[in-house]
Enzyme design. Structure first.
Site, PDB file in Angstrom:
ATOM      1  N   LYS A   1     -10.165  -4.342  18.823  1.00  0.00           N
ATOM      2  CA  LYS A   1      -8.847  -4.825  18.740  1.00  0.00           C
ATOM      3  C   LYS A   1      -8.281  -5.084  20.321  1.00  0.00           C
ATOM      4  CE  LYS A   1      -7.912  -3.564  14.601  1.00  0.00           C
ATOM      5  NZ  LYS A   1      -6.931  -4.059  13.295  1.00  0.00           N
TER       6      LYS A   1
ATOM      7  N   LEU B   1      -1.767  -5.826  16.210  1.00  0.00           N
ATOM      8  CA  LEU B   1      -2.464  -4.843  17.106  1.00  0.00           C
ATOM      9  C   LEU B   1      -3.347  -5.821  18.060  1.00  0.00           C
ATOM     10  CD1 LEU B   1      -2.734  -2.156  18.678  1.00  0.00           C
ATOM     11  CD2 LEU B   1      -4.531  -1.776  16.721  1.00  0.00           C
TER      12      LEU B   1
ATOM     13  N   ASN C   1       1.078  -1.141   0.092  1.00  0.00           N
ATOM     14  CA  ASN C   1      -0.118  -0.042  -0.051  1.00  0.00           C
ATOM     15  C   ASN C   1       0.831   1.153   0.028  1.00  0.00           C
ATOM     16  OD1 ASN C   1       0.774   0.761   2.867  1.00  0.00           O
ATOM     17  ND2 ASN C   1      -0.246  -1.191   3.164  1.00  0.00           N
TER      18      ASN C   1
ATOM     19  N   PRO D   1      -2.045 -12.197  10.125  1.00  0.00           N
ATOM     20  CA  PRO D   1      -2.126 -12.012  11.854  1.00  0.00           C
ATOM     21  C   PRO D   1      -2.352 -10.430  11.949  1.00  0.00           C
ATOM     22  CG  PRO D   1       0.131 -12.086  11.676  1.00  0.00           C
ATOM     23  CD  PRO D   1      -0.506 -12.603   9.899  1.00  0.00           C
TER      24      PRO D   1
ATOM     25  N   PHE E   1      -3.730   2.707  15.343  1.00  0.00           N
ATOM     26  CA  PHE E   1      -4.200   3.767  14.468  1.00  0.00           C
ATOM     27  C   PHE E   1      -5.393   3.295  13.709  1.00  0.00           C
ATOM     28  CE2 PHE E   1      -1.403   7.719  13.694  1.00  0.00           C
ATOM     29  CZ  PHE E   1      -0.432   7.431  14.883  1.00  0.00           C
TER      30      PHE E   1
ATOM     31  N   ASP F   1      -3.791  -6.602   5.375  1.00  0.00           N
ATOM     32  CA  ASP F   1      -4.597  -7.524   5.965  1.00  0.00           C
ATOM     33  C   ASP F   1      -4.757  -8.830   5.190  1.00  0.00           C
ATOM     34  OD1 ASP F   1      -6.095  -5.624   7.738  1.00  0.00           O
ATOM     35  OD2 ASP F   1      -7.352  -4.926   6.080  1.00  0.00           O
TER      36      ASP F   1
END
Ligand code: CTP
Length: 416
Positions: free
Chosen positions: A351, A316, A216, A313, A333, A284
């Site tokens: 999370k 976070l 990305n 995985p 974030f 992801d």
């Protein structure tokens, strides 16, 4: 402010004449200026006019024996509460990035142990050149504050960003910097002394074959700036980074990784820690199978290959839910393009982390130098104005220091 003093380095550019107004405005506020005039700067303003306004001797050359006898260049570099470079030319910034020390200005920047504020002014093409962009990013991750130039018509006839900011804006930034030093002196520099912080940054790369990958646009700037700000507060910092074009901030231990799985392993290897800041834009998914040889086109008419994905995985979530070795403060974030706060609040729960720094990436944030964020905690939402990524980093480092010191009710940890 009457006891404050700045060391003003005046670089060579048409905007140098505005440094005279700056000296006068600072003087009105009781801020004393000692000045270094570069040889380029002296093409635009004279040492006489600078010393007349500052009321002090002006320093110009590195090997002036009289100056060295009066005040050595090392002592000069330490003689102020803040070093201000105005105008900061492309050349001065490049020298500072590479640690040159071939004149008084660059030597001073290399030798100083006080905060540095740079106020750039240059032609729009020079400001937008990839080399200058790299240098600005590097300076910021080294802990230097670099103001954004103004946009408008230039002395050279072109139009765009690159003009020196207005003098009142420069004065306000100088006061803010000097004020910040005063305010933080309760814990100040070294507020995170004795702590260990782990920061992840940049993208991950998920291989499809030896030459192709999924990734990305993350530049790593925000994560690097946070690592630098935490180190500046005295923390031992482990920065686990995906592939980016940045150098590690001073005093930070850099661990380079490529994939999400390598990143998780590097983070787990670095534990225990007091703080974990998960800034990385972790992919992801990854291609379920990475070919060991380059995938080849099978020939005309053959079916387009399809790619099966496997879930990566969640680093976070894994760290947040650790029974053993969970850092006391876990910060994630949330990069969102819409309903930012709603998604961030849901993400905080999902999370299991303590804070979420929510950023709106619908505009030019990803890969850019600025960020607009909201800090989401159990206590509520704290909205910050749009600011440079270095300023976000400093503010976050301060909040972390406050939280570890237990002094800010608004940012209490979920665990409390
Ligand atoms: N993160 C992580 N590991 C992953 C994915 C994300 O550690 N595999 C972390 C990021 O570093 C960030 C937070 O989770 O701190 C949120 O990342 P974000 O991409 O915004 O959210 P996702 O979990 O990927 O969810 P979505 O893309 O659906 O918004």
């Amino acid at each position: 402010m009457s006891d404050k003093r700045i060391l003003l380095i005046i670089g060579g550019g048409i905007a140098a004449y505005k440094s005279l107004e700056l000296i006068r405005e600072l003087g009105r506020r009781g801020i004393a200026c000692r000045c270094i005039l570069t040889s380029g700067g002296s093409q635009f303003v004279t040492p006489l006019s600078v010393s007349a306004l500052s009321g002090e001797k002006v320093f110009t050359e590195l090997f002036d024996l009289d100056d060295e006898a009066e005040m050595g260049h090392i002592q000069l570099s330490r003689s102020a509460d803040l070093v201000v470079v105005c105008p900061a030319t492309a050349d001065l910034m490049a020298k500072a990035v590479h640690g040159h020390a071939n004149d008084l200005a660059s030597t001073t920047l290399l030798a100083t142990d006080t905060p540095v504020l740079m106020v750039p002014a240059m032609n729009v093409r020079m400001w937008q050149h990839a080399a200058t962009e790299r240098n600005v990013a590097q300076l910021r991750s080294d802990g230097v504050t670099v103001m954004e130039p103004d946009e408008g018509a230039m002395a050279c006839g072109e139009f765009g960003p690159g003009r020196l900011p207005q003098v009142p804006a420069i004065v306000a930034e100088i006061e803010r910097q000097l004020d910040g030093q005063g305010q933080s002196s309760g814990k100040g520099k070294g507020a995170l002394e004795g702590t260990h912080c782990i920061v992840t940054a940049g993208p991950t790369r998920e291989p499809l074959d030896p030459v192709r990958f999924l990734s990305n646009h993350s530049s790593g700037r925000q994560g690097y700036a946070i690592a630098g700000a935490l180190a500046a507060e005295g923390a031992r910092v482990t920065l686990v980074s995906g592939p980016v074009a940045l150098e590690a901030p001073r005093g930070v231990d850099l661990v380079k990784v490529e994939t999400a799985r390598q990143m998780l392993k590097a983070v787990e290897d670095a534990l225990p820690a007091d703080v974990f800041v998960s800034v990385a834009a972790v992919a992801d998914w990854r291609p379920a199978r990475a070919a060991t040889k380059k995938l080849k086109i099978k020939g005309a008419g053959s079916a387009t290959p399809s790619m099966e994905l496997a879930e990566n995985p969640d680093i976070l979530r894994t760290v947040s839910n650790k029974r053993k070795n969970r850092p006391g403060l876990v910060i994630g974030f949330a990069a969102e393009t819409n309903d930012v706060e709603e998604h961030a609040t849901a993400k905080l729960k999902r999370k299991g982390c303590d804070w979420i720094v929510a950023n709106d990436v619908s505009g030019d944030v990803m890969g850019g130098t600025e960020n607009e964020i909201a800090l989401v905690t159990q206590g509520g939402i704290d909205r910050w104005p749009r600011m440079g990524k270095t300023d976000v980093a400093r503010r976050l480092a301060q909040k972390i220091a406050e939280a570890l010191g237990g002094s800010d009710d608004d940012v209490k940890l979920a665990a409390e």
